[in-house]
Design an enzyme around this catalytic site. Structure first.
Site, PDB file in Angstrom:
ATOM      1  CB  ALA A 123      -4.671  -5.181   6.189  1.00 21.72           C
ATOM      2  CG  HIS A 124      -6.591  -1.916   1.780  1.00 20.83           C
ATOM      3  ND1 HIS A 124      -6.316  -0.615   1.727  1.00 20.83           N
ATOM      4  CD2 HIS A 124      -5.463  -1.685   3.447  1.00 20.83           C
ATOM      5  CE1 HIS A 124      -6.286  -0.078   2.659  1.00 20.83           C
ATOM      6  NE2 HIS A 124      -5.621  -0.589   3.525  1.00 20.83           N
TER       7      HIS A 124
END
Lengths: 342, 342, 342
Positions: A236-237
């Site tokens: 994920a980011h």
């Protein structure tokens, strides 16, 4: 290609027991090896197979009396296998030069000795280093950068502005730089939070097929030197993954998680967001990592706990219904006892 | 692009404390902000970072005394962040017009102001709305329909006859309309059940990278307005997902599941088929949803149970081996007691 | 297309109750069927829907008194549905011949009646059988082989030297032949072990969207005749999957696992490496397969245990905190008792 056993032994710093002048033309598993090939024993589970192998030579960590051919003694047969296989393996297929059927923006800078297959797209202001191989179906967005010697297998997507280091291998279908999953609630609607950062992949990283590595909300999602990712992994980011860390297939790392160096994470593991996993930690397969893990810790389980405790817990799981019965029985007995005592 | 703080405050209906005439040229996290940029405090965990931020202004929900620059008071800093980031973020890169290197069937209808990158395929009788962006490697099958303003990132596949609404964003590699997994047994062989339906995606849906949404056996698999899907999600045939529902990465929804509006489902969750999940239900990460969930219920776990109970259960899990020992000890003591009582 | 009910009954070896001369022009679910269509009852959960169906005929396993139209009696309505749907379903869309916009190496051999869409790549020395359909974005590496009648949907990647049998269906984005995940440790660095084998897929296999099947370290990763794989499945190097086995979505099979014939594996299951799963074993969804499973065994759970025991264990899970309390209470009572006995 052929090598004498002596040449092979020198490559892997091994000691030959027996005739070091025989020629070797390949490496194979014990079961499948033919005459002229070398094989290896990296796991004692396969010791029995030595009896039947047709290999002409063996890589071993200790002399095998039952094998009649020459042997190379090495401290780490797996590592020796990796190096020898490099000698004999088919090289990565390379398109001769840049295909006229590739779509390459004229503002793109291409290095020397680049292979670009047909059906690829390279966008504006992209920089491609020397000796890069770009397979069919690859799409590289504007201003991205690919370092020297990297290989992008078919259908890989690099979104705009992402940075890929040197000697990075990315397997088919992997997506680098898709938007992080960020929304703010406006009453019942979910409003997209633009993802303004990038993904940076450092040197010598290998990424398997069908990974997704999301771009950061701000700054970068960062995969550091030497990281190895298996297939179907979701990053994920704003995650950082430290040097030489290994992650097995189908694992998901949630937003802003910071992972240290030389960490090993088993397959199908999931984490909550914003936690830290320290250097050299080990996390078993299928784990639910609900809190940070310290350096060097070895944990597993749903939820994570010391690995040995999880192994014991797994042995208890099939006995929970029995526990339930035993507890009830004890309570009943106790009730009777209490009544009698009254 | 530059805006005064006053202009920004008006956009987000905030109140400026301090000088509202300074100019802002970007938005950044507290750690990375430079002079001229605005930052925000959306989570009190990051309050300490305000001391060191170089941001020229802040978005806050209550005045921060320790910050000397101007502040914009808003009720929801996350939402304000989303809106301001929209001002300053790099626009989605757009190919100027329709690439001559795209393969577009002559029976296809294209709207106004469409971007079609090279290396794309648009099949017979496809309808593409206005302002659509189609990135390299996208494949759109016969008779599919893409609504106005939608963005299909690289390598997205839309199978024949599927319907995509307006302002839909689909990230790289996602597959819409692959066959549902349906087989009938004929003795030991498995005979394919043709999947005769479609997938329909309504307006304002965002779908992350590497999702697979299977076409229905009959009728449609239906993703309703405003749904947001993270990466690596599997949606089986004949599922319906209601408006504004959010699903996190690596979750799988089995065949014919009906999900209501504004549901939130954590990552790595799995469901059995043919169940119903009511409006506004919340399902925690890593859950096994073996039965229907009522509207507004908050559940988690393997199997799902009330969320708070699962949190307690997770705390008990590392004590199961200890329970085992304690139970055995009690039984032994009781045995001795019983003998003595005889 | 229209068929009389008699013709349909003959195809599926059924017995018509009522008028067998009516014409049927489609098959639909009970809810969506219109006049002129046939529907079916494959699951008694849907029996109520027969009241309202507009279908002109029904497939049933036993006569439904409440339905007034003609009925076809069959022993397996699901199988009959599959066969009839095959009559009425839209055929797979086919590009007429070989697109001039495909990139096909001149050393490639193409069979008769092949469809090759634009934006595809077929590498050197590839062999493509008769009646094959290759959708846009497909990439087929050097020396690969695709058997007669196979269908490769968009963005499928076949790496070099992999072998695909006859009548194989591979859905969008699936990757066949990416490198197995093999590294040897050299101090803290991880050295790639070249993956020298291939993937072999036998006849009549269907593989869903976004699967990854890694090539073998040596020899082959082998998917045998009639296997059916759902979406997002990871098959590691050197796995063998036996004939007619079915695996549901998001499951991962670790390296060198040997799976027998007619096995059924639920979704989201994971396995350790080097184990064996015997013929006709059944493994429930979400399982952790930590050891081999014998032929015919039915197991489920984390970790796997007999399926019925896991069902009971799932019922106990929400009671673990209660167990904890009850155990503590018993211990306290016992303590008091012991004191009093002193």
């Amino acid at each position: 290609m052929e090598r004498t056993l002596k040449e092979i032994a020198e490559l892997i710093e091994g000691v030959v027991l027996g005739n070091d002048q025989i020629t070797i033309n390949g490496i194979q598993s014990l079961d499948d090896a033919c005459e002229g090939e070398i094989s290896f024993l990296s796991d004692n589970r396969y010791r029995d197979r030595i009896k039947h192998t047709k290999a002409s030579a063996l890589l071993v960590s200790a002399k095998i009396e039952s094998f009649k051919g020459p042997q190379i003694l090495v401290s780490n047969p797996s590592l020796a296998h990796a190096k020898i296989a490099g000698l004999f393996s088919m090289p990565v297929p390379r398109f001769p030069g840049v295909s006229p059927e590739a779509s390459i923006d004229k503002t793109c800078r291409l290095g020397r000795n680049v292979s670009v297959y047909p059906q690829t797209y390279i966008g504006p202001e992209v920089t491609i280093g020397n000796d890069v191989v770009i397979f069919p179906g690859v799409s590289i967005g504007a201003q991205a950068k690919i370092g020297d010697g990297s290989i992008l297998y078919p259908q890989v997507t690099i979104y705009h502005a992402c940075m890929i280091g040197n000697r990075v291998i990315i397997h088919a279908g992997t997506v680098i730089g898709s938007d992080g999953f960020g929304f703010a609630q406006d009453g019942i609607k979910n409003i997209k939070i633009p993802q303004m950062g990038i993904v940076q992949i450092d040197d010598d990283v290998e990424i398997g097929a069908h990974n997704t590595i999301d771009r950061a909300a701000f700054g970068k999602t960062w995969i550091q030197r030497g990281v190895k990712l298996d297939n179907h992994i979701h990053i994920a980011h704003n995650v950082t993954i430290g040097e030489d860390t290994i992650i097995a297939a189908q694992t998901g790392i949630s937003g802003s998680v910071q992972i240290g160096k030389q960490v090993i994470i088993g397959g199908k593991t999931g984490t909550v967001d914003h936690i830290t996993i320290g250097d050299r930690a080990m996390i078993g397969p299928g784990s639910y990592v609900y809190q940070s893990v310290s350096s060097g810790e070895v944990v597993s389980g749903i939820p994570i706990m010391p690995h040995r405790k999880w192994l014991k817990t797994l042995r208890i799981m099939p006995r929970l219904t029995e526990h339930h019965e035993r507890l009830r029985r004890l309570e009943k007995k106790f009730e009777i006892l209490e009544k009698n005592n009254d």
